[in-house]
Design an enzyme around this catalytic site. Structure first.
Site, PDB file in Angstrom:
ATOM      1  N   GLU A   1       0.818  -1.214   0.000  1.00 44.85           N
ATOM      2  CA  GLU A   1       0.000   0.000   0.000  1.00 44.85           C
ATOM      3  C   GLU A   1       0.855   1.269   0.000  1.00 44.85           C
ATOM      4  O   GLU A   1       0.660   2.155  -0.823  1.00 44.85           O
ATOM      5  CB  GLU A   1      -0.955   0.008   1.206  1.00 44.85           C
ATOM      6  CG  GLU A   1      -1.912  -1.169   1.288  1.00 44.85           C
ATOM      7  CD  GLU A   1      -2.903  -1.252   0.126  1.00 44.85           C
ATOM      8  OE1 GLU A   1      -3.025  -0.287  -0.646  1.00 44.85           O
ATOM      9  OE2 GLU A   1      -3.547  -2.308  -0.015  1.00 44.85           O
TER      10      GLU A   1
ATOM     11  N   HIS B   1       1.635   1.152  -4.206  1.00 44.15           N
ATOM     12  CA  HIS B   1       0.704   2.133  -4.780  1.00 44.15           C
ATOM     13  C   HIS B   1       1.176   3.566  -4.542  1.00 44.15           C
ATOM     14  O   HIS B   1       0.834   4.469  -5.309  1.00 44.15           O
ATOM     15  CB  HIS B   1      -0.695   1.950  -4.185  1.00 44.15           C
ATOM     16  CG  HIS B   1      -1.368   0.673  -4.584  1.00 44.15           C
ATOM     17  ND1 HIS B   1      -1.369   0.196  -5.876  1.00 44.15           N
ATOM     18  CD2 HIS B   1      -2.072  -0.233  -3.850  1.00 44.15           C
ATOM     19  CE1 HIS B   1      -2.042  -0.944  -5.928  1.00 44.15           C
ATOM     20  NE2 HIS B   1      -2.469  -1.230  -4.711  1.00 44.15           N
TER      21      HIS B   1
END
Length: 738
Positions: free
Chosen positions: A451, A455
């Protein structure tokens, strides 16, 4: 009985989401804030039924009427009297729980239809003889006639979500094709409109011209007197020889309920960021404005470390076959302070760790925008499924300039990803105990890295509407070619719109690869409390879990259509292929025969070669992924990604044959029972339910105590208003599937 691919088994795992302690620690005001946000999320989640299949709203309404009149135990007596066996009645309960859990009759993870595992005539007798049918015979009969056949149908085109002849979707009318989707995206780009909160409806006129309606989700309709930033766009257009009309009002009565509870939540907000965020969400859902949702998301990013965390809207585009339209979701959760402290230490090290990634600094954002990273215990997650972690918002422009937030959903991880030894397929016996011991801790590390630094990393090269570039065209060199940058994103283009059908999976693959790559860093493992032999075990199990997942992914591949139905699983298969290609015995996948005499397989990972063979292979692959993403080189990006994602029967792995083995030994994803919040006077109570199909059904029957029947009527009316767009869809089978 139906093919096992298309049923939920009677012994499917069901777990309850435990958030009692986290909820207990909230103040009365925080509980009221969480309650109204939860109500908004649950109401909005009903829109997912209308985003899934033409029959889903009718099935939901039928089940809800059935179980409101008789709870699962009372209905059991009637069902057994009608001639059902205990197994058949349990199969019906599991089906109903599956519909509630997925907000429709297609699996949220894999997009495959599931049907009741009992004879249709028997279920019909139960429904038509039920107390609900006695109370309202005509209504129940009409609902059964409308959805009964579709509930059971496994016509080839109806087996999976998809566009055109490839499957079913209600993001597009039934006659839309991939060409229509591309044309609509070009139109939206030309008007600087986002696809996130839209659906596309096509009608071919008598003159043979296509007429397209782009319908925005909003409370308001197209009344021009209601002025907003969107009003000027609500009109007819001629575009490339076709008629387009932009309208709004999709899901209007549902979004009205969402807005009412967001307004109520505002009274209990902890600060001005939350108040302004909610005001913008109200504006967004009222007007149909994604720009307002972006403004709300900006305030949300600025609201650092709240006690009650939430996000709501048309968010993830995984289930749009084109990859641009967002499914409604809303979550409300409480911070888990102990785990969050580890994630905060990871955030503190993030700038240093970003430099470890295998691409030049010019391909990284100009400034690292320190994000929030918290571990949350979920109270409410409305939508089609619950993820393990989230990195949002998804708006490229905000992510590049304002930042984002990362959340790891701790109580979801605790129940959804717990492993039992006897259910562990495709591993060597000597790996199983290690896997069970370290799966949870290694997954915490992987989610954190995926995460925050997956990302959260990487820059998109953009030329804005004034012609200015956000990178130096003269000095930045493409490390793959040694030349200057030749391609970039033009104004209005986004990652999703440009890479469309592969965007979600490609990005998940990049984030997963970053997790594998950086988990080799001792500093990362120390942050999570692992050193020495324990750290090595965490690395090994993290990599082993990924290559096993790559094999399990074959369940989500459809050979007839040569397509993948789940972005994360496609990504994991691609990583398996990359690591197999590295050779030198790093990874092997071997067909075997199980102790039951049926086909089986074994995945092996040579832990002594993770750093020497695995790391360099991943480094090369990650750099290519990032460079092609940064430069918007969709042709080369598609060739790279689809090349690795191809499933063939070429030796030595023979993946198509292995797919049969994977299907033979697959385990269904658990269903998760969520609590409700109930307002009693000025106090909010937490209402919990047992971990069973019946418990899950009860939780939904009590979810809308004030207006359940009214909501079902709304869903029926909304579905009926658009039903003409999907008539006769089942008869058209995709090629090779007749």
């Amino acid at each position: 009985m139906a093919d096992t691919q298309y049923i939920l088994p009677n012994d499917i795992g069901v777990s309850s989401l435990d958030c009692r302690e986290a909820f207990r620690l909230l103040s009365p005001t925080e509980r009221l804030y969480a309650h109204h946000l939860s109500r908004a999320a649950w109401y909005g989640g009903l829109a997912v039924l209308l985003q899934t299949s033409p029959e889903a709203p009718y099935i939901y309404a039928l089940l809800s009427r059935l179980f409101r009149a008789q709870d699962p135990d009372q209905l059991r007596q009637h069902a057994l009297a009608e001639g059902l066996t205990e197994e058949e009645y349990q199969a019906f309960l599991v089906y109903a729980a599956g519909v509630y859990s997925n907000m429709g009759n297609y699996k949220s993870f894999g997009d495959t239809k599931f049907v009741p595992n009992l004879p249709k005539d028997k279920l019909g007798r139960v429904i038509l003889g039920s107390k609900a049918a006695q109370q309202r015979p005509e209504e129940v009969r009409d609902l059964w006639q409308t959805c009964g056949d579709l509930m059971f149908s496994l016509e080839p085109r109806l087996r999976h979500l998809g566009l055109g002849k490839e499957g079913v979707t209600t993001y597009f009318s039934g006659d839309c094709t991939m060409e229509d989707a591309k044309l609509a995206q070009d139109f939206l780009d030309s008007q600087n409109l986002s696809a996130y909160n839209t659906r596309l409806f096509k009608v071919v006129g008598q003159e043979g011209k296509s007429h397209y309606e782009v319908r925005l989700a909003s409370v308001l309709n197209t009344d021009p007197a209601l002025d907003s930033e969107l009003t000027s766009k609500l009109k007819r257009y001629e575009f490339q020889g076709n008629h387009f009309q932009v309208t709004r009002g999709d899901y209007a009565p549902i979004l009205q309920k969402v807005v009412e509870h967001l307004e109520k939540a505002k009274a209990y907000a902890a600060n001005s960021h939350q108040e302004q965020m909610l005001a913008q969400y109200v504006e967004s859902f009222t007007q149909g404005s994604i720009e307002a949702h972006k403004r709300g998301s900006r305030f949300w990013i600025q609201d650092k470390g709240p006690i009650v965390e939430s996000y709501i809207g048309f968010i993830e585009s995984y289930r749009d076959p084109f990859g641009s339209r967002g499914e409604f979701e809303g979550f409300v959760a409480m911070v888990n302070k102990a785990m969050s402290a580890k994630f905060e230490r990871l955030v503190a090290s993030a700038e240093q760790l970003l430099k470890e990634l295998p691409w030049p600094l010019a391909f990284e954002k100009d400034k690292f925008l320190t994000p929030d990273f918290t571990s949350l215990d979920v109270l409410t997650f409305a939508g089609s499924g619950i993820p393990a972690g989230i990195n949002i918002p998804n708006y490229d422009d905000l992510r590049q300039t304002e930042g984002f937030k990362n959340v790891s959903l701790g109580n979801v991880l605790a129940v959804a990803y717990a492993a039992k030894r006897e259910k562990l397929t495709f591993l060597e016996e000597e790996d199983k105990d290690l896997y069970i011991r370290w799966k949870g801790p290694s997954f915490d590390v992987q989610v954190g890295l995926h995460e925050l630094l997956g990302h959260g990393s990487g820059k998109l090269f953009v030329q804005d509407e004034k012609g200015a570039f956000n990178f130096d065209k003269e000095t930045v060199i493409n490390p793959e070619t040694g030349e200057q940058i030749q391609s970039w994103y033009r104004s209005g283009e986004t990652w999703d719109s440009k890479f469309s059908t592969i965007a979600s999976s490609y990005e998940e693959c990049r984030a997963e690869s970053v997790g594998l790559y950086l988990c080799l860093n001792p500093q990362v493992l120390e942050i999570f409390g692992f050193e020495g032999a324990d750290a090595e075990d965490v690395i090994y199990v993290n990599w082993l879990n990924m290559v096993r997942a790559g094999l399990l992914a074959l369940e989500f591949y459809t050979p007839e259509a040569a397509n993948w139905r789940q972005a994360h699983m496609q990504a994991r298969f691609v990583i398996l292929r990359v690591l197999l290609e590295a050779g030198e015995g790093l990874v092997t996948v071997t067909p075997t025969t199980g102790s039951d005499g049926r086909p089986d397989a074994r995945v092996r990972l040579d832990r002594s070669k993770i750093r020497s063979v695995g790391r360099p292979a991943l480094e090369r692959f990650l750099r290519r992924l990032q460079v092609l993403k940064s430069t918007g080189d969709v042709v080369a990006g598609r060739a790279l990604y689809e090349g690795y994602a191809a499933v063939t029967d070429a030796p030595p792995e023979c993946f198509l044959t292995l797919r049969d083995t994977v299907l033979l030994r697959k385990e269904s994803r658990k269903l998760i029972v969520q609590p409700n919040t109930r307002l009693e006077g000025s106090e909010v109570q937490l209402v919990e339910y047992e971990a069973s199909a019946a418990g899950l059904i009860r939780s939904f029957c009590e979810r809308f105590p004030e207006d359940g029947p009214e909501l079902e009527e709304v869903l029926i009316q909304l579905a009926a208003a658009d039903a003409r767009f999907w008539r006769n869809q089942a008869q058209e089978a995709p090629p090779g599937q007749a």
